[in-house]
Design a protein around this motif. Sequence first.
Motif: not given
Length: 311
Positions: A39-66
């Motif tokens: 809660e902030c003055p005048g308007q609530p702010v929503l927050w979220a966070v996600d973490m990605l790991m090489d070998g689990v959520d992507f494969d840097s041997r295959v996928h481009e870093w961008a």
Amino acid sequence: MIRPPPGPRGEIELIRRLRPLLDRPDSPVGFGDDMGVLECPGQPVLWAVDMLMDGVDFDSRVHEWAAIGRKAMAVNLSDCAAMGAQPVAALCAVALSNALTMDDAVALVRGAHEFGLRFGCPVVGGDTNSWDSPTVISVSIAACCEPGCQPVRRNGARPGDRLWLTGPVGGSLLGRHLTFEPRVAAGLEINRRLRPHAMIDISDGLALDLGRVLEASGCGAVLDEVNLDALIHPNATQMSGTDGRSPRDHALHDGEDFELIVALPPETRESECSALGLSPLGYVTGEPGLRIQAADGRLEAVEIRGWEHFR
């Protein structure tokens, strides 16, 4: 070999154990939803966070870093979509593998930043570490709701609500898990025009994420067989031809589709839903559990499972 200690494990069990510790009674959104609220003055702010790991959520041997950076931002934007909120800004923290070049590292963060800019959500800061292990990227995102709108929670589904989906599901590992478009615009429009009772994005599988809505709401659901089969992505059928799993099984349990499941009041007009690109899926019941209803009326139980970390 390191053996895990006995007893329940999994991401869902971890969240259950953390809820009494981290839930805030004064918050309009409880711990464990797609985003938290500050809660902030005048308007609530929503927050979220996600973490990605090489070998689990992507494969840097295959996928481009961008492309990896793009996904790290996109999964957070999808959380904003699920809450019917407008993303505002993001922080990006990385634990870079020492094997990366400087160009790799820049491409990773640039991918997140440039994709965020498309949604009015630049990367405004973050943190950098390095180690000899695979790369990890974590994006934390801030969002707010439009005037007159509230965050759409996952615990508001009611018996009789109709369930809708923003797009086809299943088989995302053929490439869509990196290239999907988060449904931010759809989430905002749905919140603005239809006042949904509940929403969630499909990150871990249709059955599992719908199950989260049902558990939070104290309800069950029935999926219409014809509607469900009409929402099977061609990728699910393609994968079925090589792994022996049915296309429907892929649609129910694969995950990383990042479409929205929407629970709307039963009186919502179908024409309004269709105008926003929503397709019918089923309905909410007072009886717990998830089932599929065949054309002849028979009900078949669906296992509520999908992707879970920390299993």
